[in-house]
Design a protein around this motif. Structure first.
Motif, short mmCIF file in Angstrom:
data_model
loop_
_atom_site.label_atom_id
_atom_site.label_comp_id
_atom_site.label_asym_id
_atom_site.label_seq_id
_atom_site.Cartn_x
_atom_site.Cartn_y
_atom_site.Cartn_z
N UNK A 1 0.83 -1.21 0.00
CA UNK A 1 0.00 0.00 0.00
C UNK A 1 0.86 1.27 0.00
N UNK A 2 1.99 1.21 0.69
CA UNK A 2 2.91 2.36 0.66
C UNK A 2 3.43 2.57 -0.74
N UNK A 3 3.78 1.44 -1.45
CA UNK A 3 4.29 1.57 -2.81
C UNK A 3 3.22 2.05 -3.79
N UNK A 4 1.96 1.70 -3.54
CA UNK A 4 0.86 2.19 -4.39
C UNK A 4 0.72 3.70 -4.25
N UNK A 5 0.87 4.18 -3.02
CA UNK A 5 0.70 5.62 -2.76
C UNK A 5 1.95 6.41 -3.19
N UNK A 6 3.13 5.84 -2.92
CA UNK A 6 4.39 6.49 -3.25
C UNK A 6 5.26 5.49 -4.00
N UNK A 7 5.33 5.52 -5.31
CA UNK A 7 6.15 4.58 -6.08
C UNK A 7 7.62 4.64 -5.65
N UNK A 8 8.31 3.53 -5.89
CA UNK A 8 9.72 3.40 -5.46
C UNK A 8 10.58 4.33 -6.30
N UNK A 9 10.99 5.45 -5.72
CA UNK A 9 11.78 6.44 -6.46
C UNK A 9 13.21 5.97 -6.70
N UNK A 10 13.70 5.07 -5.87
CA UNK A 10 15.06 4.55 -6.04
C UNK A 10 15.07 3.12 -6.58
N UNK A 11 13.93 2.70 -7.13
CA UNK A 11 13.85 1.37 -7.68
C UNK A 11 13.95 0.30 -6.62
N UNK A 12 14.77 -0.70 -6.89
CA UNK A 12 14.92 -1.83 -5.98
C UNK A 12 15.44 -1.38 -4.61
N UNK A 13 16.23 -0.30 -4.57
CA UNK A 13 16.76 0.18 -3.29
C UNK A 13 15.62 0.61 -2.37
N UNK A 14 14.57 1.22 -2.94
CA UNK A 14 13.43 1.60 -2.11
C UNK A 14 12.71 0.37 -1.57
N UNK A 15 12.62 -0.71 -2.39
CA UNK A 15 11.99 -1.95 -1.93
C UNK A 15 12.76 -2.53 -0.75
N UNK A 16 14.08 -2.56 -0.91
CA UNK A 16 14.92 -3.10 0.17
C UNK A 16 14.78 -2.25 1.43
N UNK A 17 14.78 -0.92 1.28
CA UNK A 17 14.65 -0.05 2.44
C UNK A 17 13.33 -0.25 3.16
N UNK A 18 12.22 -0.38 2.40
CA UNK A 18 10.92 -0.62 3.03
C UNK A 18 10.89 -1.96 3.75
N UNK A 19 11.54 -2.97 3.18
CA UNK A 19 11.57 -4.28 3.83
C UNK A 19 12.35 -4.21 5.15
N UNK A 20 13.46 -3.45 5.14
CA UNK A 20 14.23 -3.28 6.38
C UNK A 20 13.38 -2.60 7.45
N UNK A 21 12.64 -1.56 7.08
CA UNK A 21 11.78 -0.88 8.04
C UNK A 21 10.65 -1.78 8.52
#
Length: 490
Positions: free
Chosen positions: A427-447
């Motif tokens: 849902x976070x990615x739907x509202x705010x697309x990953x601006x850093x690509x895969x790095x944003x996915x990894x960062x969200x998973x860490x959080x």
């Protein structure tokens, strides 16, 4: 005449051998005062020091000496390497796979010699003569095999003690005067200081014995030698040697509780006397810690003795000595063949085999050219480029190429949770697309792992690659319900 010549030759031979010892190399070294100021200061009271610690100590000493104007252009490691190469220091591997440093026995003798020159002491004293006389009388008494002589000596000693007891009872005790007591205390300190220095010699003698036993095993011709037979029979040849038995007797005596208690009581009594008031603090500390120092040093020597004994047994039991024997035999065979060839071929005969050796190229001093600093000067004009003002946006983009922008992710998660009360990573990615690509996915998973709750099921996470292609991956569902207060909301 012949005897005097032989005596002169023997004396000269011994002197020539001394030239190749660490003691003479230390005394003849250009930086001898520096060696004494570093090695002599740290490796006398503490015989063995860990190598890294010793390097630090020497570096501090060199810095202090440089502050006094002494030219010392090299580093502590370089000086220590030279001293190890000259045999002044011994570098050993420890059981913990570390390395230690200690003074070689002859180098320790040289430093003691220099200390004696700097602090001369009187050797012709009544206490020294009395000590020698008492030791000689004790030796003569203890080695006398005649019982009647021994009984007569004991009776004479008893009569002397009875007379002394009677005199004290009638006249009282008359203590020795302060001058005589101070002289005897100084003699005791000189004798006591010599014992810790001997531990290095004891350890060195064990190592020479170990080396000699290995050479006997390797050079023995035949199936079994006497040394091998004794080792296979379970005999510890190092501990059962004369040096081993002597050290074992000393070590047992040192651990005797009665001796320790008697020694401590004697130290307390002596230091309470008036004549000991002028004793320096270093001398008082030396006497107080004397047995502790001896026990520590002897424990290290004992460990060396045990390690050498185990190493020698492994050398035999693992059949390693057979490989050494084969190597020694091959070397001897080659030497004999070469000696035979020397009778039929000159030393300059070419054998058709080249051997590259490291060498130094020699040249005439006349071919050398003086260094001219002007030769390395830049002849061309140096171009100057104006610096551009710092662009914070460009700098931020450069950082985002290598680092995950957790500040942005914190704001994204906080905004979605604020809108919906709860939010998943998808849902976070739907509202705010990953601006850093895969790095944003990894960062969200860490959080999510740290701040969210794992819930059943999975969801699809989507992002855009650098080439503009859409990518997705199926991941576990994490539910954010609360976020830290310091996360910035968008």
């Amino acid at each position: 005449m012949l005897g005097s010549m032989a005596g002169a030759v023997g004396a000269a031979t011994g002197a020539y051998r001394a030239l190749d010892t660490a003691a003479l190399r230390l005394l003849r070294a250009n930086n001898m005062p520096v060696i004494v100021a570093t090695c002599g200061r740290h490796l006398v009271d503490r015989r063995i020091i860990a190598y890294p610690e010793f390097v630090t100590l020497v570096a501090d000493d060199l810095s202090e000496l440089r502050d006094e104007g002494i030219a010392l252009p090299r580093t502590a490691q370089e000086y220590i390497a030279d001293w190890i190469r000259d045999g002044i220091l011994i570098r050993r591997a420890t059981a913990a796979r570390d390395e230690s440093i200690e003074l070689s026995p002859t180098a320790a003798d040289a430093i003691a010699f220099l200390d004696a020159i700097d602090r001369p002491v009187a050797t012709v004293t009544s206490s020294r003569l009395a000590n020698v006389s008492d030791l000689l009388a004790s030796l003569a008494r203890d080695t006398d095999p005649d019982p009647s002589t021994r009984i007569a000596a004991l009776q004479a000693e008893r009569d002397r003690l009875d007379a002394e007891i009677a005199r004290v009872e009638s006249e009282g005790s008359v203590p020795a005067d302060d001058a005589a007591a101070s002289e005897r205390l100084a003699e005791i300190l000189r004798l006591a200081e010599a014992v810790p220095r001997d531990f290095a010699k004891v350890a060195d003698s064990f190592e020479r014995l170990n080396q000699g036993l290995r050479e006997q095993i390797i050079n023995h011709e035949g199936q079994r030698g006497e040394v091998l037979d004794e080792i296979f029979a379970g005999v510890d040849l190092i501990e059962s040697s004369d040096a081993g038995r002597t050290f074992d007797a000393f070590y047992r005596l040192l651990l005797d509780p009665e001796l320790v208690e008697r020694f401590d009581a004697s130290v307390d009594a002596v230091l309470d006397r008036d004549f000991a008031a002028d004793l320096p603090l270093a001398g008082i500390a030396f006497l107080r810690q004397y047995l502790t120092t001896l026990q520590s040093e002897s424990a290290q020597v004992r460990g060396t003795l045990t390690d050498l004994s185990r190493s020698l047994r492994r050398f035999v039991e693992t059949q390693e000595y057979r490989e050494q024997q084969r190597l020694a035999t091959a070397i001897n065979t080659c030497e004999q063949a070469l000696m035979g060839l020397l009778h039929s071929l000159p030393t300059t005969h070419k054998i058709g085999v080249g051997l590259d050796l490291t060498s130094m190229r020699f040249s005439s001093i006349g071919s050398w050219a003086l260094h001219n600093p002007a030769d390395v000067r830049t002849a061309e004009t140096v171009d100057e480029h104006d610096t551009q003002p710092l662009n914070l946006e460009n700098l931020r983009e450069m950082v985002r190429l290598t680092e995950i922008d957790f500040g942005e992710l914190h704001g994204n998660v906080a905004a979605v949770v604020d809108e919906r009360a709860t939010a998943t990573v998808g849902e976070v990615l739907e509202r705010f697309p990953a601006s850093q690509g895969l790095a944003s996915i990894v960062g969200l998973l860490v959080l999510a792992v740290e701040y969210a709750i794992r819930v059943p099921g999975s969801e699809v996470w989507t992002w855009q690659s650098r080439s503009g292609r859409s990518k997705n991956v199926s991941g576990p569902r994490y539910l954010f319900s609360t976020v830290p207060a310091d996360w910035t909301k968008r």
